[in-house]
Design a protein around this motif. Structure first.
Motif, mmCIF file in Angstrom:
data_model
loop_
_atom_site.group_PDB
_atom_site.id
_atom_site.type_symbol
_atom_site.label_atom_id
_atom_site.label_comp_id
_atom_site.label_asym_id
_atom_site.label_seq_id
_atom_site.Cartn_x
_atom_site.Cartn_y
_atom_site.Cartn_z
ATOM 1 N N THR A 22 -1.500 32.446 -20.719
ATOM 2 C CA THR A 22 -0.567 32.959 -19.729
ATOM 3 C C THR A 22 0.776 32.261 -19.896
ATOM 4 O OG1 THR A 22 -1.291 31.310 -18.133
ATOM 5 C CG2 THR A 22 -2.403 33.445 -18.061
ATOM 6 N N PRO A 23 1.854 32.917 -19.471
ATOM 7 C CA PRO A 23 3.168 32.280 -19.583
ATOM 8 C C PRO A 23 3.215 30.995 -18.761
ATOM 9 C CG PRO A 23 3.379 34.594 -18.969
ATOM 10 C CD PRO A 23 1.928 34.249 -18.929
ATOM 11 N N GLN A 24 3.835 29.993 -19.313
ATOM 12 C CA GLN A 24 3.929 28.720 -18.620
ATOM 13 C C GLN A 24 5.381 28.305 -18.502
ATOM 14 O OE1 GLN A 24 1.358 26.211 -20.947
ATOM 15 N NE2 GLN A 24 -0.348 26.647 -19.612
ATOM 16 N N GLY A 25 5.663 27.602 -17.429
ATOM 17 C CA GLY A 25 7.020 27.137 -17.196
ATOM 18 C C GLY A 25 7.045 25.656 -16.895
ATOM 19 N N ARG A 26 8.204 25.227 -16.474
ATOM 20 C CA ARG A 26 8.449 23.821 -16.187
ATOM 21 C C ARG A 26 9.265 23.763 -14.900
ATOM 22 N NH1 ARG A 26 8.816 19.923 -20.157
ATOM 23 N NH2 ARG A 26 8.753 21.627 -21.637
ATOM 24 N N ILE A 27 8.891 22.863 -14.012
ATOM 25 C CA ILE A 27 9.665 22.629 -12.797
ATOM 26 C C ILE A 27 10.166 21.197 -12.867
ATOM 27 C CG2 ILE A 27 9.605 22.467 -10.282
ATOM 28 C CD1 ILE A 27 7.352 24.548 -10.343
ATOM 29 N N SER A 28 11.475 21.040 -12.756
ATOM 30 C CA SER A 28 12.049 19.703 -12.799
ATOM 31 C C SER A 28 13.169 19.617 -11.772
ATOM 32 C CB SER A 28 12.572 19.381 -14.200
ATOM 33 O OG SER A 28 13.577 20.302 -14.564
ATOM 34 N N GLY A 29 13.491 18.409 -11.399
ATOM 35 C CA GLY A 29 14.560 18.233 -10.433
ATOM 36 C C GLY A 29 14.798 16.771 -10.146
ATOM 37 N N THR A 49 0.548 28.837 -3.307
ATOM 38 C CA THR A 49 0.848 29.432 -2.005
ATOM 39 C C THR A 49 -0.372 30.135 -1.427
ATOM 40 O OG1 THR A 49 3.152 29.739 -2.633
ATOM 41 C CG2 THR A 49 2.366 31.056 -0.801
ATOM 42 N N ALA A 50 -1.142 30.792 -2.250
ATOM 43 C CA ALA A 50 -2.260 31.611 -1.774
ATOM 44 C C ALA A 50 -3.320 30.817 -1.026
ATOM 45 C CB ALA A 50 -2.894 32.358 -2.943
ATOM 46 N N ASP A 51 -3.679 29.639 -1.546
ATOM 47 C CA ASP A 51 -4.791 28.898 -0.931
ATOM 48 C C ASP A 51 -4.498 27.410 -0.717
ATOM 49 O OD1 ASP A 51 -4.818 28.044 -3.529
ATOM 50 O OD2 ASP A 51 -6.814 28.802 -3.997
ATOM 51 N N SER A 52 -3.273 26.991 -0.955
ATOM 52 C CA SER A 52 -2.821 25.603 -0.752
ATOM 53 C C SER A 52 -3.572 24.577 -1.600
ATOM 54 C CB SER A 52 -2.904 25.212 0.725
ATOM 55 O OG SER A 52 -2.022 26.009 1.471
ATOM 56 N N THR A 53 -4.128 24.993 -2.720
ATOM 57 C CA THR A 53 -4.770 24.031 -3.616
ATOM 58 C C THR A 53 -3.703 23.362 -4.487
ATOM 59 O OG1 THR A 53 -5.207 25.753 -5.250
ATOM 60 C CG2 THR A 53 -6.986 25.228 -3.697
ATOM 61 N N LEU A 54 -3.952 22.118 -4.843
ATOM 62 C CA LEU A 54 -3.025 21.353 -5.660
ATOM 63 C C LEU A 54 -3.002 21.898 -7.087
ATOM 64 C CD1 LEU A 54 -1.157 18.848 -5.872
ATOM 65 C CD2 LEU A 54 -3.192 17.564 -6.561
ATOM 66 N N ALA A 55 -1.802 22.187 -7.589
ATOM 67 C CA ALA A 55 -1.650 22.678 -8.960
ATOM 68 C C ALA A 55 -1.229 21.558 -9.904
ATOM 69 C CB ALA A 55 -0.632 23.805 -9.004
ATOM 70 N N LYS A 56 -0.249 20.769 -9.513
ATOM 71 C CA LYS A 56 0.277 19.661 -10.320
ATOM 72 C C LYS A 56 0.857 18.615 -9.389
ATOM 73 C CE LYS A 56 0.004 21.422 -14.512
ATOM 74 N NZ LYS A 56 -0.861 20.904 -15.508
ATOM 75 N N ALA A 57 0.975 17.397 -9.885
ATOM 76 C CA ALA A 57 1.625 16.327 -9.135
ATOM 77 C C ALA A 57 2.284 15.369 -10.107
ATOM 78 C CB ALA A 57 0.625 15.596 -8.256
ATOM 79 N N LEU A 68 7.287 18.724 -13.673
ATOM 80 C CA LEU A 68 5.928 19.251 -13.607
ATOM 81 C C LEU A 68 5.779 20.250 -14.746
ATOM 82 C CD1 LEU A 68 5.934 19.914 -9.764
ATOM 83 C CD2 LEU A 68 4.766 18.046 -10.928
ATOM 84 N N PHE A 69 4.839 19.974 -15.668
ATOM 85 C CA PHE A 69 4.671 20.816 -16.848
ATOM 86 C C PHE A 69 3.249 20.661 -17.360
ATOM 87 C CE2 PHE A 69 4.596 21.279 -21.451
ATOM 88 C CZ PHE A 69 5.140 22.547 -21.579
ATOM 89 N N PRO A 70 2.618 21.665 -17.830
ATOM 90 C CA PRO A 70 2.974 23.079 -17.767
ATOM 91 C C PRO A 70 2.583 23.661 -16.415
ATOM 92 C CG PRO A 70 0.913 22.846 -18.950
ATOM 93 C CD PRO A 70 1.375 21.446 -18.586
ATOM 94 N N VAL A 71 3.322 24.675 -15.996
ATOM 95 C CA VAL A 71 3.052 25.363 -14.737
ATOM 96 C C VAL A 71 2.865 26.838 -15.049
ATOM 97 C CG1 VAL A 71 3.950 25.953 -12.466
ATOM 98 C CG2 VAL A 71 4.421 23.704 -13.434
ATOM 99 N N ASP A 72 1.705 27.382 -14.685
ATOM 100 C CA ASP A 72 1.451 28.808 -14.874
ATOM 101 C C ASP A 72 2.330 29.614 -13.921
ATOM 102 O OD1 ASP A 72 -0.505 28.300 -16.781
ATOM 103 O OD2 ASP A 72 -2.117 28.278 -15.301
ATOM 104 N N GLY A 73 2.632 30.850 -14.295
ATOM 105 C CA GLY A 73 3.408 31.729 -13.436
ATOM 106 C C GLY A 73 2.692 31.946 -12.106
ATOM 107 N N GLY A 74 3.431 32.083 -11.029
ATOM 108 C CA GLY A 74 2.837 32.311 -9.722
ATOM 109 C C GLY A 74 3.735 31.818 -8.609
#
Length: 82
Positions: A22-29, A49-57, A68-74
């Motif tokens: 799946t396409p993956q992105g990066r969140i930085s700041g 957002t859908a179920d409040s489960t932790l994706a990355k930290a 935060l990398f890699p991050v799946d689309g969503g």
């Protein structure tokens, strides 16, 4: 001939494996406080957002930056905590 066959088999195996990803992105700041000072070594958590489960930290660096990398689309939301 045997080496050519093994090379082709390996190439095809790796090629088909990359098509299913799946396409993956990066969140930085950079985390800043209200006075625009950097905030070092705090936790940045990414939740689905859908179920409040932790994706990355991740932790912010000394300069307040995080990645935060890699991050799946969503759809996600971020929580920053000390």
């Amino acid at each position: 001939m045997k080496n050519l066959f093994l090379s082709l088999l390996t190439l095809l195996t790796f090629s088909t494996a990359t098509f299913g990803q799946t396409p993956q992105g990066r969140i930085s700041g950079k985390i800043l406080d209200p006075s625009q000072e950097v905030v070092s070594y705090v936790t940045v958590a990414l939740f689905h957002t859908a179920d409040s489960t932790l994706a990355k930290a991740a932790y912010t660096q000394e300069d307040g930056s995080f990645e935060l990398f890699p991050v799946d689309g969503g759809d996600y939301w971020i929580k920053v905590s000390a």
